[in-house]
Every structure is written in C-alpha cells, then in structure tokens.
Design an enzyme around this catalytic site. Structure first.
Site, PDB file in Angstrom:
ATOM      1  CB  CYS A 176       9.979   3.959  11.124  1.00 55.82           C
ATOM      2  SG  CYS A 176       8.603   5.044  10.753  1.00 55.82           S
ATOM      3  CG  ASN A 227       4.205   4.366  11.752  1.00 51.09           C
ATOM      4  OD1 ASN A 227       4.971   4.444  12.711  1.00 51.09           O
ATOM      5  ND2 ASN A 227       4.620   4.228  10.507  1.00 51.09           N
ATOM      6  CG  HIS A 287       7.905   0.170  12.614  1.00 43.49           C
ATOM      7  ND1 HIS A 287       7.612   1.153  13.533  1.00 43.49           N
ATOM      8  CD2 HIS A 287       7.704   0.721  11.392  1.00 43.49           C
ATOM      9  CE1 HIS A 287       7.260   2.256  12.887  1.00 43.49           C
ATOM     10  NE2 HIS A 287       7.299   2.015  11.592  1.00 43.49           N
TER      11      HIS A 287
HETATM   12  O1  UT7 Z   1       6.798   3.403   9.068  1.00 46.25           O
HETATM   13  C1  UT7 Z   1       7.585   3.821   8.016  1.00 46.25           C
HETATM   14  C2  UT7 Z   1       7.411   2.994   6.805  1.00 46.25           C
HETATM   15  N1  UT7 Z   1       6.085   3.164   6.255  1.00 46.25           N
HETATM   16  C3  UT7 Z   1       5.388   2.116   5.889  1.00 46.25           C
HETATM   17  O2  UT7 Z   1       5.806   1.018   6.084  1.00 46.25           O
HETATM   18  C4  UT7 Z   1       4.077   2.347   5.152  1.00 46.25           C
HETATM   19  C5  UT7 Z   1       4.021   1.497   3.899  1.00 46.25           C
HETATM   20  N2  UT7 Z   1       2.857   1.715   3.051  1.00 46.25           N
HETATM   21  C6  UT7 Z   1       1.595   1.417   3.416  1.00 46.25           C
HETATM   22  O3  UT7 Z   1       1.345   1.035   4.552  1.00 46.25           O
HETATM   23  C7  UT7 Z   1       0.502   1.481   2.381  1.00 46.25           C
HETATM   24  O4  UT7 Z   1       1.076   1.690   1.129  1.00 46.25           O
HETATM   25  C8  UT7 Z   1      -0.568   2.587   2.633  1.00 46.25           C
HETATM   26  C9  UT7 Z   1      -1.415   2.224   3.827  1.00 46.25           C
HETATM   27  C10 UT7 Z   1       0.102   3.925   2.852  1.00 46.25           C
HETATM   28  C11 UT7 Z   1      -1.491   2.679   1.430  1.00 46.25           C
HETATM   29  O5  UT7 Z   1      -2.097   1.413   1.178  1.00 46.25           O
HETATM   30  P1  UT7 Z   1      -2.071   0.793  -0.282  1.00 46.25           P
HETATM   31  O6  UT7 Z   1      -2.811  -0.467  -0.209  1.00 46.25           O
HETATM   32  O7  UT7 Z   1      -0.635   0.734  -0.744  1.00 46.25           O
HETATM   33  O8  UT7 Z   1      -2.903   1.840  -1.106  1.00 46.25           O
HETATM   34  P2  UT7 Z   1      -2.484   2.641  -2.422  1.00 46.25           P
HETATM   35  O9  UT7 Z   1      -1.609   3.777  -2.087  1.00 46.25           O
HETATM   36  O10 UT7 Z   1      -2.028   1.660  -3.462  1.00 46.25           O
HETATM   37  O11 UT7 Z   1      -3.886   3.179  -2.881  1.00 46.25           O
HETATM   38  C12 UT7 Z   1      -4.943   2.319  -3.336  1.00 46.25           C
HETATM   39  C13 UT7 Z   1      -6.172   3.143  -3.613  1.00 46.25           C
HETATM   40  C14 UT7 Z   1      -5.899   4.355  -4.496  1.00 46.25           C
HETATM   41  O12 UT7 Z   1      -7.033   4.563  -5.326  1.00 46.25           O
HETATM   42  P3  UT7 Z   1      -7.017   4.080  -6.858  1.00 46.25           P
HETATM   43  O13 UT7 Z   1      -5.872   4.804  -7.485  1.00 46.25           O
HETATM   44  O14 UT7 Z   1      -6.804   2.594  -6.800  1.00 46.25           O
HETATM   45  O15 UT7 Z   1      -8.363   4.509  -7.331  1.00 46.25           O
HETATM   46  C15 UT7 Z   1      -5.790   5.496  -3.522  1.00 46.25           C
HETATM   47  O16 UT7 Z   1      -6.109   6.739  -4.087  1.00 46.25           O
HETATM   48  O17 UT7 Z   1      -6.699   3.671  -2.395  1.00 46.25           O
HETATM   49  C16 UT7 Z   1      -6.811   5.092  -2.467  1.00 46.25           C
HETATM   50  N3  UT7 Z   1      -6.515   5.650  -1.154  1.00 46.25           N
HETATM   51  C17 UT7 Z   1      -7.456   5.807  -0.207  1.00 46.25           C
HETATM   52  N4  UT7 Z   1      -8.777   5.513  -0.183  1.00 46.25           N
HETATM   53  C18 UT7 Z   1      -9.445   5.754   0.953  1.00 46.25           C
HETATM   54  C19 UT7 Z   1      -5.336   6.089  -0.672  1.00 46.25           C
HETATM   55  N5  UT7 Z   1      -5.492   6.505   0.595  1.00 46.25           N
HETATM   56  C20 UT7 Z   1      -6.798   6.346   0.906  1.00 46.25           C
HETATM   57  C21 UT7 Z   1      -7.554   6.579   2.069  1.00 46.25           C
HETATM   58  N6  UT7 Z   1      -8.867   6.272   2.036  1.00 46.25           N
HETATM   59  N7  UT7 Z   1      -7.011   7.084   3.194  1.00 46.25           N
END
Ligand code: UT7
Length: 331
Positions: free
Chosen positions: A116, A286, A256
């Site tokens: 990225c 993204n 970004h």
């Molecule tokens: O560009 C290159 C660099 N990349 C980035 O900068 C991306 C960095 N990361 C992120 O933007 C975020 O971590 C994400 C958007 C990918 C995920 O958001 P998050 O707030 O970190 O969510 P999480 O992975 O901690 O998941 C929280 C909860 C989980 O459920 P439990 O375990 O709390 O029950 C996931 O299973 O949300 C659940 N979850 C979803 N729910 C609905 C994960 N993905 C989804 C989804 N829809 N698409």
C-alpha cells in the site's frame, strides 16, 4: 538560480463502472452495512469485472485520462513507473506494456512494489530522477486490481478492497514548488500480518497452495490496524515538525485510504480539521497503490498553487512513510 524541484504538474484517474456496495456484500458474506461503515467508513468499491483485463488496463486508462487533460504528447515521457501490488504477471513488466499501449515509445519503464506504500515510495523515486536533472517527464501511476487477489468468502478482507488507478506527472519546477521532504520506513515483521503467502519464490504455486487459499490476501486486521495507526501518525507528525510547519500552514493531509479510523487518527495527531483531510474511502474502499492519486484527482479543483500537502501511507511489509510537497498549479 533557485533549486530545481520535482513538481506534480498533472493528475489523471480511472475507476471501473461496477459498484460493489455494502448491500451487495451482505448477500455474499455474513456482514452488514452498519458494521462496515462504522469500522471502516466504506460504502462501496469499484470492481473491474472483465476477466480479460488486469491492472495494466486500470493504469492505461488513468494515464490516458492524464494525457488528455494535460494535452501531453506521450512520446515526450522519459520514464513510466507503475506502482502496484497486483502486476499483470509476476515477471513481464506491467509498466512496459502500459508504456507501449499509451504511445510512450521513448520511455523506459518499470514496476515498483511496496504494497500500500507503493505510490508514496514511487513519489520519492520519481522526484529524485527529476531533481537530479536526468529526466524531465516522469509518469507515476498507482494501480491495483485488488479483486484479483481477494477471497470473496473472507469477510475480513473482501469488504475493504477495491480496484482503481491514478496517475501523476512529475516535471522540473523552478518557482519553488514541488517535492519538499520525505520520511520513508519499513519493518519486515509485517509479513506475518499482511501477505499473500504463495506464488512467490518461497512458496511457489501448487495444487496445495490453491486448495489452502494461499494466493489470496491474508490480513491480521487487528495487528495491522495497531501498527498503521501509530506508524502513519508518527511519520506525519515528524515531517510536520522537521519542516517547522504548524497545523495552520498545512492545507491538505493526503492519507492512504485503508480505514477511516486510521485516517482520523493521523489527522488528529497533526491537529488538522476534517475539511483539510482528503477522504474518498466511502466511494472506492482501499485501492492499495491507487488511493493517493485518486484523492488528488478528486480534490484537484480545490488545490491551489503553493498549497502545502502532507501525504502519509502504511502497507504490507510493513512499509510506511510521509511526504511533504507544495502544489505547483491552479487547476
Ligand atoms: O492498506 C494496508 C493496511 N491495512 C490496513 O490498514 C487495515 C487495518 N485493519 C483494519 O482496518 C481493521 O482491523 C478491519 C477493518 C480489517 C477490521 O476491523 P476491526 O475493528 O479490527 O475488527 P476485528 O477484526 O477486531 O473484528 C471484530 C469483530 C469480530 O467478531 P468477534 O470476534 O468480536 O465476535 C469479527 O469476527 O467483528 C467481526 N467481523 C465482522 N463482522 C461483520 C470481522 N469482519 C466482519 C465483517 N462484518 N465484515
């Protein structure tokens, strides 16, 4: 005589027609608009549906858009850099094909890969060629067909990424505007958290690698998020301080577009109000190497000669950094 700076003198962009909305994603994986919007800020992304078109198509369309707007003779371009994480093919240079297709018959060309951060790193490379006096017209394109490496059964990644391309032209400037400063960093620890595991020399493609879905993007979102928030904000703050800028001096933050929460955290650290922050993640998601030029393209009409822009990016590797640049033209 004032020092020659490398200025951006034109911008172009292209995104495919097809809109993959949050509502459509709800029918594909277990997710919902409320979750995606509140966690990422994304409402829709563009997807290049045509099976016979790769990243080069996005790059060519973005370059043609710039050429048309600038009324640029492509035979005068010296160098084309295609910043990308999704080259058409692992070995044949995507940039070489793009150069031929747009009629840049006198240019040499190559791909630049830094996930990225590819476009941000490319800004450093492109401007160095100009500052050295070696070349006069460098076309930097950021393009990615992310849909080609996304598993649309993985809700943690498929809701984030989209396809698109953007291009900028770097030329010498003696009026004092252009590339001012950069802080670029990397840390190999990142490959544990954000990667495509197979298809490279370490794990060549095999039946097993396909069965194990190792050709798709894997992201440990939580860890990447943690690093991205702190590293992107750190370098942005450092570049602002090193150039003795106050928040009043900065006209635009160009971040970004990975997650609206990461963008907000970076803006907070350099104390910028939201009207000074370029944001289009809601429209495109993204797009990896294309996020920065797509922002410039969307905000081009608001940019004025002399405006101070701070760019920031974070990506796989890890790779990250910040660039400070003054804008060279009124559009
Ligand atoms: O560009 C290159 C660099 N990349 C980035 O900068 C991306 C960095 N990361 C992120 O933007 C975020 O971590 C994400 C958007 C990918 C995920 O958001 P998050 O707030 O970190 O969510 P999480 O992975 O901690 O998941 C929280 C909860 C989980 O459920 P439990 O375990 O709390 O029950 C996931 O299973 O949300 C659940 N979850 C979803 N729910 C609905 C994960 N993905 C989804 C989804 N829809 N698409």
């Amino acid at each position: 005589m004032s020092k020659v700076k490398a200025a951006i003198t034109a911008v172009g962009a292209y995104v495919p027609e097809y809109r993959l909305t949050n509502a459509i994603l709800e029918t594909i994986v277990d997710t919902n608009d409320e979750w995606i919007t509140s966690r990422t800020g994304i409402k829709e992304r563009r997807i290049l549906k045509d099976k016979d078109k790769g990243t080069s198509y996005l790059a060519i369309m973005a370059a043609k858009n710039l050429i048309e707007k600038k009324k640029l003779d492509p035979t005068t371009i010296d160098l084309i850099i295609v910043a990308t994480a999704t080259p058409d093919m692992p070995v044949a240079s995507t940039a070489a094909y793009v150069a031929s297709e747009i009629g840049a018959v006198n240019a040499f060309s190559y791909d630049l890969m830094a996930a990225c951060s590819s476009f941000l790193y490319g800004m450093s490379t492109a401007s160095s060629y100009i500052e050295s006096g070696r070349y006069k017209k460098v076309l930097l394109i950021g393009a990615d067909k992310m849909s080609s490496i996304i598993d649309y059964e993985d809700r943690a990644t498929c809701i984030i990424f989209g396809d698109g391309g953007g291009a900028v032209l770097f030329e010498p400037n003696t009026e004092g505007n252009g590339f001012e400063d950069e802080i670029l960093r990397s840390d190999g620890i990142g490959r544990n958290f954000l990667k495509i595991e197979a298809g490279g020399s370490l794990t060549p493609a095999s039946h097993e690698s396909v069965d194990n879905k190792q050709h798709y993007v894997f992201q440990d979102g939580k860890n990447v998020f943690k690093y991205a928030v702190s590293k992107m904000a750190d370098v942005s703050e450092q570049i602002v301080k090193r150039n003795q800028l106050t928040n009043e001096d900065i006209d635009w933050l160009v971040p970004h577009q990975a997650n609206k929460r990461i963008i907000d955290a970076t803006a907070r650290r350099v104390d910028l109000p939201e009207e000074k922050v370029m944001v289009n993640i809601h429209k495109f998601g993204n797009t990896t190497s294309a996020t920065l030029p797509l922002c410039l393209n969307d905000y081009e009409t608001q940019l004025k000669k002399g405006d101070r822009l701070v760019f920031a990016a974070f990506g796989g590797g890890f790779t990250w950094g910040s660039v400070y640049l003054t804008w060279a033209y009124d559009s």
